[in-house]
Design an enzyme around this catalytic site. Sequence first.
Site, PDB file in Angstrom:
ATOM      1  CB  CYS A  81      24.024 -55.987 -34.862  1.00 40.40           C
ATOM      2  SG  CYS A  81      24.041 -56.064 -33.070  1.00 40.40           S
ATOM      3  CE1 TYR A  92      13.534 -26.091   5.601  1.00 43.36           C
ATOM      4  CE2 TYR A  92      14.138 -28.415   5.751  1.00 43.36           C
ATOM      5  CZ  TYR A  92      13.707 -27.336   5.008  1.00 43.36           C
ATOM      6  OH  TYR A  92      13.451 -27.481   3.669  1.00 43.36           O
ATOM      7  CE  LYS A 124      23.520 -27.806  -2.679  1.00 44.80           C
ATOM      8  NZ  LYS A 124      23.535 -27.961  -4.094  1.00 44.80           N
ATOM      9  CB  CYS A 128      24.110 -59.888 -33.613  1.00 51.73           C
ATOM     10  SG  CYS A 128      25.777 -59.316 -33.998  1.00 51.73           S
ATOM     11  CE  LYS A 164      20.745 -27.209   0.389  1.00 53.52           C
ATOM     12  NZ  LYS A 164      20.239 -28.236  -0.496  1.00 53.52           N
ATOM     13  CB  CYS A 178      28.905 -55.280 -33.318  1.00 49.65           C
ATOM     14  SG  CYS A 178      27.823 -56.348 -34.276  1.00 49.65           S
ATOM     15  CD  GLU A 186      18.261 -25.389  10.733  1.00 48.47           C
ATOM     16  OE1 GLU A 186      17.721 -25.866   9.718  1.00 48.47           O
ATOM     17  OE2 GLU A 186      17.749 -24.487  11.411  1.00 48.47           O
ATOM     18  CG  ASP A 190      19.785 -34.703  -1.297  1.00 46.45           C
ATOM     19  OD1 ASP A 190      19.164 -33.761  -1.830  1.00 46.45           O
ATOM     20  OD2 ASP A 190      20.573 -35.433  -1.908  1.00 46.45           O
ATOM     21  CB  CYS A 247      28.185 -58.573 -31.273  1.00 42.81           C
ATOM     22  SG  CYS A 247      26.744 -57.557 -30.869  1.00 42.81           S
TER      23      CYS A 247
HETATM   24  S1  IVH Z   1      15.901 -23.375   5.104  1.00 41.61           S
HETATM   25  C1  IVH Z   1      14.037 -19.496   3.834  1.00 41.61           C
HETATM   26  N1  IVH Z   1      16.948 -25.517   6.220  1.00 41.61           N
HETATM   27  O1  IVH Z   1      17.424 -26.853   0.807  1.00 41.61           O
HETATM   28  C2  IVH Z   1      14.644 -20.746   4.310  1.00 41.61           C
HETATM   29  N2  IVH Z   1      16.395 -25.616   3.913  1.00 41.61           N
HETATM   30  O2  IVH Z   1      18.681 -25.218  -1.392  1.00 41.61           O
HETATM   31  C3  IVH Z   1      14.455 -21.867   3.396  1.00 41.61           C
HETATM   32  N3  IVH Z   1      16.810 -27.803   2.880  1.00 41.61           N
HETATM   33  O3  IVH Z   1      14.552 -25.402  -0.597  1.00 41.61           O
HETATM   34  C4  IVH Z   1      15.082 -23.137   3.615  1.00 41.61           C
HETATM   35  N4  IVH Z   1      17.554 -28.805   4.675  1.00 41.61           N
HETATM   36  O4  IVH Z   1      14.354 -27.779   0.425  1.00 41.61           O
HETATM   37  C5  IVH Z   1      16.475 -24.962   5.082  1.00 41.61           C
HETATM   38  N5  IVH Z   1      17.823 -27.352   7.331  1.00 41.61           N
HETATM   39  C6  IVH Z   1      17.344 -26.813   6.221  1.00 41.61           C
HETATM   40  C7  IVH Z   1      17.268 -27.545   5.016  1.00 41.61           C
HETATM   41  C8  IVH Z   1      16.793 -26.897   3.882  1.00 41.61           C
HETATM   42  C9  IVH Z   1      17.263 -28.962   3.393  1.00 41.61           C
HETATM   43  C10 IVH Z   1      16.443 -27.619   1.458  1.00 41.61           C
HETATM   44  C11 IVH Z   1      15.134 -26.905   1.204  1.00 41.61           C
HETATM   45  C12 IVH Z   1      15.493 -25.700   0.405  1.00 41.61           C
HETATM   46  C13 IVH Z   1      16.810 -26.107  -0.201  1.00 41.61           C
HETATM   47  C14 IVH Z   1      17.636 -24.892  -0.565  1.00 41.61           C
END
Ligand code: IVH
Length: 664
Positions: A423, A217, A306, A403, A110, A418, A108, A112, A400
């Site tokens: 100043c 999710y 990440k 001043c 992630k 300066c 999936e 933000d 500056c």
């Molecule tokens: S699963 C037990 N799925 O990432 C499962 N988290 O660093 C818990 N997050 O606290 C999370 N996209 O806020 C999951 N597709 C995704 C996500 C996701 C973003 C965030 C979530 C979590 C943090 C973990």
Amino acid sequence: MDKERMYELITILNKANYAYHVLDNPSITDQEFDKYLRELITLETLHPDWVVADSPTRSVGGEVIESFKKVNHTIPMLSLSNVFNEDEIIEFDSRIKKEGITPQYVCELKIDGLSVSLKYQQGKFVSAATRGDGTIGEDITHNVKTIKTVPMTLTKAIDIEVRGEIYMSKKTLLELNKKREAAGIPLLQNARNAAAGSIRQLDSKVAASRNLDCFIYHLPNPEDYKIEYHQEALDFMENLGFKVNSKANRLVTDINGILEFINYYTKERANLSYDIDGVVIKTNSIKEQKQLGFTAKSPKWATAYKFPALEVLTKLTDITFTVGRTGQITPNAVLEPVIVAGSTIARATLHNEDYVVSKDLKVGDIVSIRKAGDVIPEVVSAKKERRTGAELPFKMITKCPICHELISKKPGLVDYFCLNPFCPARHIEGLIHFTSRHAMNIEGLGERIIEDFFNLKFILTFSDIYHLAEHRDSLIELEGYGNKSIDNLLKAIEISKNSSLERLIFGLGIPSVGEKTAKILAIKYQKLETIIKTTEEEFKEIPDIGPIVAEGLKTYFANPTNLKELNTLMELGINTTYLGPKVQVNPNFNNKTFVITGTIDSISRTDLEAKIELLGGKTSSTVSKNTSVVIVGSTPGSKYNKAIELNIPIWTETDVLTYLNSSF
Ligand code: IVH
């Protein structure tokens, strides 16, 4: 019947909302939507007692709460472990295989944003909570009601808890920042902070205006619905009416599938309408999830990959200069705002003239930007091939910017300074002194933060510090300042209001008025108002206050700008009274003059002098026939010999402590 029509309108509008926001496939035109909505608003206005919680009119916000209620998460909301490269993904996979499992994974994106738990009873939305510390979160129901992709009614009348991520789209963040820039308000640093800031509002109008979104999710209790696979849970939740990122989610059977998914989204990420900071990998089988279990912080059946820091292109629209507290001049890149790794970047330091020259940067250049260490934005290079000829060469300033005095640099060094001691940029130094430990002692308001807040124009004067709480919403959205650190800072500021008068006097930075003089003044006059009214002659009569200090005090308190500022501080509730121990004259000290020589180990010189004065004594720095006692520490100086010569009583450190202890 009007009431039936109202329910009909709610159904039409909720379906239309779902088709538009969740399915991305509008079912009716905008004009039709507005027509139905107006009809519903009219009915609800006529019959306010008919209004139901899942009415689409409720999502416009306006509900205001007094404080955030705490919510207990019966199943903790855990975070995820992180992996950063292929090797670590392989390790994650082999740890699972070691348990005798041949896993399938759901990959999936992630998102933000900030995680949320949503609860429904009989298919109706009842509450929403933040993650908090994982066990206790905060009730944000009023704000979540304004999110169009969070259904108020599910397709089945079941009880359920689901979890997901509230986020703000890139487009919404850019539009919001454009408005903020035009209004001179600090920019929101990234979509995550912007979403979190909107959710942490008591008045739901703010969240409603921020156009937030929500992907679901996670189903914490799949067994309750006889669900055996995570993919099945995702489909189940999607069918209930939740927005699930099913376009992106992918079921894979091995590590190559994971790597392909990561490679695809590493490139595709820039084209998504929302920010992602990685990829989440979860084992598909719920039975296997149970078998793998959890560590204290995160599930062993999932991990987050990440992304590395990104470089993006933007325009260098200007180079401006700031002046630090030491007078140091720094060039800064002003950039067309861009999002880099989740943050809006509109500025970056260019350090000094040599740095700009070595990179051959010109105003108008297209430059590549990177977040070094994922935090500090950095201009990497200019794209010279994109130059049109209209770019302006960089020219170091000679005066500056604050001043307007000439600036200079020492031979062989790179930084310009300066040197004007008057100043206004030097205010920063004064502000740092005001908040320092021996003055107002505001923990958390150190040099770097004061410089930041000065340049952002949040703090230009002492009293601005006490106005910071009014800017809490903007402050928590600044890069590097979370909710918690800002709240702690605001708390420390509030506490500092009750400091005893001598701290305030010392903090004002009146020339030659050190801690000791400040204390003498506070004890003698008790109130700031009395000190302000004292004449230069009266100041001179105080032992230990010489003509220079007396004149300095008078000049300071005669200055209308200073008086206005002191008045403002009083109006803001800063204490201006001496709160220290009452003077308790002790015959061992009263009316005697003391001279201290050598090192006293158990008490600081300032404290010892202050205590002597509190007990009715005076302190002096020279031994004469008028000296009553010489206090002698280790390695004393010539004052010791002089005391013997003049036959003046001598106290050792132990003597003085014994006499002091009888009073304190
Ligand atoms: S699963 C037990 N799925 O990432 C499962 N988290 O660093 C818990 N997050 O606290 C999370 N996209 O806020 C999951 N597709 C995704 C996500 C996701 C973003 C965030 C979530 C979590 C943090 C973990």
